[in-house]
Design a protein around this motif. Structure first.
Motif, PDB file in Angstrom:
ATOM      1  N   ALA A  17      52.625  39.329  43.261  1.00  0.00           N
ATOM      2  CA  ALA A  17      51.237  38.984  42.861  1.00  0.00           C
ATOM      3  C   ALA A  17      50.820  38.057  43.958  1.00  0.00           C
ATOM      4  CB  ALA A  17      50.847  38.221  41.559  1.00  0.00           C
ATOM      5  N   PHE A  18      51.589  37.051  44.436  1.00  0.00           N
ATOM      6  CA  PHE A  18      51.274  36.417  45.637  1.00  0.00           C
ATOM      7  C   PHE A  18      50.901  37.216  46.977  1.00  0.00           C
ATOM      8  CE2 PHE A  18      52.111  33.837  49.244  1.00  0.00           C
ATOM      9  CZ  PHE A  18      51.364  32.800  49.067  1.00  0.00           C
ATOM     10  N   ALA A  19      51.873  38.064  46.994  1.00  0.00           N
ATOM     11  CA  ALA A  19      51.706  38.888  48.377  1.00  0.00           C
ATOM     12  C   ALA A  19      50.499  39.831  48.203  1.00  0.00           C
ATOM     13  CB  ALA A  19      53.083  39.757  48.500  1.00  0.00           C
ATOM     14  N   GLY A  20      49.968  40.306  47.360  1.00  0.00           N
ATOM     15  CA  GLY A  20      48.721  40.987  47.028  1.00  0.00           C
ATOM     16  C   GLY A  20      47.620  40.016  47.106  1.00  0.00           C
ATOM     17  N   VAL A  21      47.666  39.001  46.654  1.00  0.00           N
ATOM     18  CA  VAL A  21      46.322  38.084  46.792  1.00  0.00           C
ATOM     19  C   VAL A  21      46.310  37.548  48.209  1.00  0.00           C
ATOM     20  CG1 VAL A  21      45.581  35.931  46.304  1.00  0.00           C
ATOM     21  CG2 VAL A  21      46.329  37.438  44.160  1.00  0.00           C
ATOM     22  N   GLN A  22      47.413  37.245  48.917  1.00  0.00           N
ATOM     23  CA  GLN A  22      47.232  36.567  50.331  1.00  0.00           C
ATOM     24  C   GLN A  22      46.953  37.982  51.174  1.00  0.00           C
ATOM     25  OE1 GLN A  22      51.147  35.719  51.992  1.00  0.00           O
ATOM     26  NE2 GLN A  22      50.186  34.425  53.476  1.00  0.00           N
ATOM     27  N   ASP A  23      47.319  39.069  50.813  1.00  0.00           N
ATOM     28  CA  ASP A  23      46.740  40.267  51.674  1.00  0.00           C
ATOM     29  C   ASP A  23      45.534  40.439  51.509  1.00  0.00           C
ATOM     30  OD1 ASP A  23      47.346  42.154  53.451  1.00  0.00           O
ATOM     31  OD2 ASP A  23      47.138  43.701  51.705  1.00  0.00           O
ATOM     32  N   LYS A  24      44.678  40.316  50.411  1.00  0.00           N
ATOM     33  CA  LYS A  24      43.213  40.007  50.096  1.00  0.00           C
ATOM     34  C   LYS A  24      42.583  39.157  50.693  1.00  0.00           C
ATOM     35  CE  LYS A  24      40.038  42.458  47.983  1.00  0.00           C
ATOM     36  NZ  LYS A  24      39.657  43.885  48.205  1.00  0.00           N
ATOM     37  N   VAL A  25      42.908  37.755  50.523  1.00  0.00           N
ATOM     38  CA  VAL A  25      42.024  36.990  50.767  1.00  0.00           C
ATOM     39  C   VAL A  25      42.343  36.439  52.344  1.00  0.00           C
ATOM     40  CG1 VAL A  25      41.919  35.898  48.690  1.00  0.00           C
ATOM     41  CG2 VAL A  25      43.753  35.237  49.996  1.00  0.00           C
ATOM     42  N   TYR A  43      41.466  29.449  49.204  1.00  0.00           N
ATOM     43  CA  TYR A  43      42.671  28.639  48.800  1.00  0.00           C
ATOM     44  C   TYR A  43      42.630  28.329  47.330  1.00  0.00           C
ATOM     45  CZ  TYR A  43      43.303  28.317  53.763  1.00  0.00           C
ATOM     46  OH  TYR A  43      43.219  28.636  55.178  1.00  0.00           O
ATOM     47  N   GLY A  44      41.641  28.020  46.731  1.00  0.00           N
ATOM     48  CA  GLY A  44      41.627  27.897  45.172  1.00  0.00           C
ATOM     49  C   GLY A  44      42.436  28.933  44.248  1.00  0.00           C
ATOM     50  N   LEU A  45      42.266  30.246  44.695  1.00  0.00           N
ATOM     51  CA  LEU A  45      43.111  30.964  44.181  1.00  0.00           C
ATOM     52  C   LEU A  45      44.637  31.030  44.229  1.00  0.00           C
ATOM     53  CD1 LEU A  45      42.758  33.503  42.282  1.00  0.00           C
ATOM     54  CD2 LEU A  45      42.300  35.101  44.291  1.00  0.00           C
ATOM     55  N   LEU A  46      44.829  30.918  45.521  1.00  0.00           N
ATOM     56  CA  LEU A  46      46.431  30.467  46.024  1.00  0.00           C
ATOM     57  C   LEU A  46      47.036  29.331  45.223  1.00  0.00           C
ATOM     58  CD1 LEU A  46      46.301  31.584  49.967  1.00  0.00           C
ATOM     59  CD2 LEU A  46      47.065  32.802  47.841  1.00  0.00           C
ATOM     60  N   PHE A  47      46.184  28.185  45.179  1.00  0.00           N
ATOM     61  CA  PHE A  47      46.597  26.951  44.385  1.00  0.00           C
ATOM     62  C   PHE A  47      46.744  27.277  42.929  1.00  0.00           C
ATOM     63  CE2 PHE A  47      45.382  23.458  41.710  1.00  0.00           C
ATOM     64  CZ  PHE A  47      46.401  22.504  42.228  1.00  0.00           C
ATOM     65  N   LEU A  48      45.816  28.092  42.134  1.00  0.00           N
ATOM     66  CA  LEU A  48      45.963  28.772  40.933  1.00  0.00           C
ATOM     67  C   LEU A  48      47.322  29.297  40.750  1.00  0.00           C
ATOM     68  CD1 LEU A  48      42.511  29.246  39.832  1.00  0.00           C
ATOM     69  CD2 LEU A  48      43.864  27.547  39.288  1.00  0.00           C
ATOM     70  N   LEU A  49      47.503  30.199  41.749  1.00  0.00           N
ATOM     71  CA  LEU A  49      48.912  30.995  41.609  1.00  0.00           C
ATOM     72  C   LEU A  49      50.065  30.040  41.528  1.00  0.00           C
ATOM     73  CD1 LEU A  49      48.278  34.241  43.852  1.00  0.00           C
ATOM     74  CD2 LEU A  49      48.943  33.984  41.469  1.00  0.00           C
ATOM     75  N   PHE A  50      50.059  29.005  42.593  1.00  0.00           N
ATOM     76  CA  PHE A  50      51.206  28.225  42.411  1.00  0.00           C
ATOM     77  C   PHE A  50      51.243  27.411  41.391  1.00  0.00           C
ATOM     78  CE2 PHE A  50      51.082  28.359  47.364  1.00  0.00           C
ATOM     79  CZ  PHE A  50      52.255  28.793  47.647  1.00  0.00           C
TER      80      PHE A  50
END
Length: 86
Positions: A17-25, A43-50
């Motif tokens: 999921a992180f790889a997909g979100v990082q590729d998208k944003v 960065y808010g979405l990545l923070f929520l994933l962490f």
């Protein structure tokens, strides 16, 4: 060992999921080929994933802790009810 397997499966799923979100944003190259490309990564979405990774691992760790404490407590305080080798 069940919680360890669950934690490993969650980490694998989270990594995908992180790889997909990082590729998208966070695009790696500009669409028009310019060197100066303005992106606005979320960065808010990545923070929520962490946060979800940390929270889930803490819940699994606390489940293991409570299970072991319950077994050790029942064995130490009331060994006759456990039915062990005593």
């Amino acid at each position: 060992y069940v919680f360890t397997i669950v934690a490993f499966a969650w980490t694998v799923l989270w990594s995908l999921a992180f790889a997909g979100v990082q590729d998208k944003v966070m695009p790696t190259e500009c669409a028009n080929g310019d060197q100066q490309c303005t992106t606005n990564p979320s960065y808010g979405l990545l923070f929520l994933l962490f946060l979800s990774l940390f929270f889930t691992h803490q819940v699994l760790s606390n489940c293991i802790h409570c299970t072991v404490a319950g077994v050790a407590g029942s064995w130490g305080f009331n060994p006759s009810s456990v039915g062990g080798c005593s």
